[in-house]
Design an enzyme around this catalytic site. Structure first.
Site, PDB file in Angstrom:
ATOM      1  N   GLU A 116      -6.513  -7.696  -0.022  1.00 59.00           N
ATOM      2  CA  GLU A 116      -5.110  -7.542   0.361  1.00 59.00           C
ATOM      3  C   GLU A 116      -5.023  -7.390   1.881  1.00 59.00           C
ATOM      4  OE1 GLU A 116      -3.312  -4.389  -2.235  1.00 59.00           O
ATOM      5  OE2 GLU A 116      -5.318  -4.482  -3.141  1.00 59.00           O
TER       6      GLU A 116
ATOM      7  N   GLN B 218      -7.383  -4.506   2.559  1.00 64.75           N
ATOM      8  CA  GLN B 218      -7.636  -3.563   1.482  1.00 64.75           C
ATOM      9  C   GLN B 218      -8.546  -4.240   0.459  1.00 64.75           C
ATOM     10  OE1 GLN B 218      -6.219  -0.485   1.531  1.00 64.75           O
ATOM     11  NE2 GLN B 218      -6.643   0.357  -0.502  1.00 64.75           N
TER      12      GLN B 218
ATOM     13  N   HIS C 196      -1.297  -9.626  -3.952  1.00 69.01           N
ATOM     14  CA  HIS C 196      -2.182  -8.742  -4.729  1.00 69.01           C
ATOM     15  C   HIS C 196      -2.935  -9.525  -5.800  1.00 69.01           C
ATOM     16  CE1 HIS C 196      -3.636  -5.069  -6.561  1.00 69.01           C
ATOM     17  NE2 HIS C 196      -2.931  -4.309  -5.736  1.00 69.01           N
ATOM     18  N   SER C 197      -3.464 -10.682  -5.425  1.00 67.25           N
ATOM     19  CA  SER C 197      -4.240 -11.464  -6.390  1.00 67.25           C
ATOM     20  C   SER C 197      -5.588 -10.805  -6.676  1.00 67.25           C
ATOM     21  CB  SER C 197      -4.462 -12.886  -5.887  1.00 67.25           C
ATOM     22  OG  SER C 197      -3.273 -13.635  -5.953  1.00 67.25           O
ATOM     23  N   TYR C 198      -5.975 -10.896  -7.947  1.00 66.42           N
ATOM     24  CA  TYR C 198      -7.283 -10.433  -8.399  1.00 66.42           C
ATOM     25  C   TYR C 198      -8.170 -11.659  -8.583  1.00 66.42           C
ATOM     26  CZ  TYR C 198      -5.188  -5.901  -9.797  1.00 66.42           C
ATOM     27  OH  TYR C 198      -4.554  -4.677  -9.843  1.00 66.42           O
TER      28      TYR C 198
ATOM     29  N   ASN D  67       0.829  -1.194   0.000  1.00 65.48           N
ATOM     30  CA  ASN D  67       0.000   0.000   0.000  1.00 65.48           C
ATOM     31  C   ASN D  67       0.874   1.259   0.000  1.00 65.48           C
ATOM     32  OD1 ASN D  67      -2.421   1.675   0.254  1.00 65.48           O
ATOM     33  ND2 ASN D  67      -3.403  -0.155   1.074  1.00 65.48           N
ATOM     34  N   ARG D  68       0.355   2.339   0.545  1.00 64.87           N
ATOM     35  CA  ARG D  68       0.973   3.644   0.340  1.00 64.87           C
ATOM     36  C   ARG D  68       1.728   4.167   1.565  1.00 64.87           C
ATOM     37  NH1 ARG D  68      -3.582   2.780  -2.371  1.00 64.87           N
ATOM     38  NH2 ARG D  68      -3.648   3.427  -4.577  1.00 64.87           N
TER      39      ARG D  68
ATOM     40  N   ASP E 280     -11.300   0.992  -2.930  1.00 60.20           N
ATOM     41  CA  ASP E 280      -9.840   0.883  -2.840  1.00 60.20           C
ATOM     42  C   ASP E 280      -9.464   1.386  -1.450  1.00 60.20           C
ATOM     43  OD1 ASP E 280      -7.198   0.453  -3.371  1.00 60.20           O
ATOM     44  OD2 ASP E 280      -6.945   2.136  -4.746  1.00 60.20           O
TER      45      ASP E 280
ATOM     46  N   HIS F  40       3.446   0.119  -2.746  1.00 61.01           N
ATOM     47  CA  HIS F  40       3.825  -1.296  -2.857  1.00 61.01           C
ATOM     48  C   HIS F  40       5.337  -1.506  -2.967  1.00 61.01           C
ATOM     49  CE1 HIS F  40      -0.279  -2.356  -2.785  1.00 61.01           C
ATOM     50  NE2 HIS F  40      -0.568  -2.250  -4.068  1.00 61.01           N
TER      51      HIS F  40
END
Length: 345
Positions: free
Chosen positions: A310, A283, A175-177, A79-80, A247, A105
């Site tokens: 996440e 997340q 970070h799987s979709y 993340n940020r 998000d 990331h």
């Protein structure tokens, strides 16, 4: 115990060899790349026989060309980090600003672009990577291991461990979709999400946490009862507008927990995915910025065609003392675990 099979998956642009490992247990199978520790596929039993519910690329070159973190391990800090810098022990560490004013990331070349070392251990896949002191601006030599296990009842577990020889930051995730209707479905229609969280961390126009915790009640973020993704995304809320959809970090706890607890459940297409974690945050990301990314079997992944769960410490925690701590002290051990359990109904 899973059966493990490995095969070559090609060379990166800078000539690093990449392996593809397949874990099989019962009717379940997961493919993991040593490039980025990427979960390339997760095939599960479904009405039509089997279904791959994870978005991924067909070739290594396509993985290198995309910047959406498809299936990847991300770090050192998921993340940020606001302002792309942080202070630790009286020293300021500048980082790459690769997401507006934020470091996202892990920076320009995070763990998602590393080639990990792989080995089989007691029916599990162990990936390891050594991040040298100063990589992407972070202090300390960080040794990381991520262990993937798969069971015949559909539980895919990622066990994260790390140690550093100097004080540093550490916050790892995958970070799987996912799309329970299949990786190429292209829509979240017919899928419901439930998250056991009473609040989210508010973000500003740059998706940087403000430090304010927003209660989810009477907002699109109240997912304590199941809600259709499409229904939530259609609601009006300033936070949804800023994020172009979901998000956001959902607050599971103010401290990491042990053992794992149920964080989220998604249903759709006759499948149920449950996410368990020791982490204090989750997340939820609805793939708002996928833009026709080329996928497996000729698929093209567009916006809101998948969801990410996440598990993590809260974003920008280093700048908010009231957030769960992401400082890893020299000689201490970082250990978190997340499991995704998929069943049919």
């Amino acid at each position: 115990m899973a059966e493990l099979i490995w095969q070559p998956f090609g060379l990166t642009a800078d000539r690093r060899e990449v392996e593809l490992w397949t874990l099989r247990a019962g009717r379940y199978a997961a493919q993991v790349l040593t490039y980025g520790g990427i979960l390339r596929s997760f095939t599960v039993p479904a009405g039509e026989g089997e279904r791959d519910i994870v978005l991924g690329c067909e070739t290594l070159a396509e993985y290198e060309a995309q910047d959406k973190y498809l299936g990847a391990l991300v770090g050192r800090v998921a993340n940020r980090i606001g302002g792309a810098s942080f202070d630790l022990n009286g020293t300021t560490y500048p980082l790459a600003a690769n997401n507006g004013p934020n470091c996202l990331h892990g920076g320009i070349r995070g763990f998602n672009q590393a080639v990990w070392q792989a080995r089989e251990e007691n029916g599990a896949l162990v990936l390891s990577y050594v991040s040298p002191d100063g990589e992407e601006g972070f202090p300390g030599r960080l040794q990381v291991r991520v262990t993937y296990t798969l069971t015949a009842d559909g539980v895919l577990t990622l066990d994260y461990q790390a140690e550093s020889d100097a004080d540093t930051l550490c916050n790892l995730t995958n970070h799987s979709y996912f799309n329970l209707l299949g990786h190429a479905c292209g829509s979240l229609k017919g899928q419901q999400i439930q998250i056991w969280a009473d609040a989210i961390t508010e973000t500003d126009e740059n998706s940087t946490p403000t430090g304010i915790l927003l209660l989810v009640e009477n907002t699109p973020f109240d997912l304590r009862q199941p809600m259709e993704f499409i229904q939530g995304l259609a609601m009006e809320h300033p936070q949804l507008t800023l994020g172009n959809g979901y998000d956001h970090n959902f607050i599971l706890s103010c401290q990491p927990r042990s053992p794992m607890h149920l964080a989220a459940r998604v249903t759709g297409g006759g499948l149920c995915l449950e996410c368990y974690t020791t982490q204090p945050g989750l997340q939820l990301y609805t793939a708002n910025y996928l833009d026709g990314t080329p996928g497996k079997e000729g698929a093209s992944y567009g916006p809101r065609s998948a969801f990410c769960l996440e598990t993590q410490a809260w974003p920008d925690a280093v700048h908010h003392p009231q957030f769960p701590n992401v400082v890893l002290r020299a000689g201490e051990s970082y250990h978190q675990r997340t499991a995704y359990r998929v069943t049919s109904f």
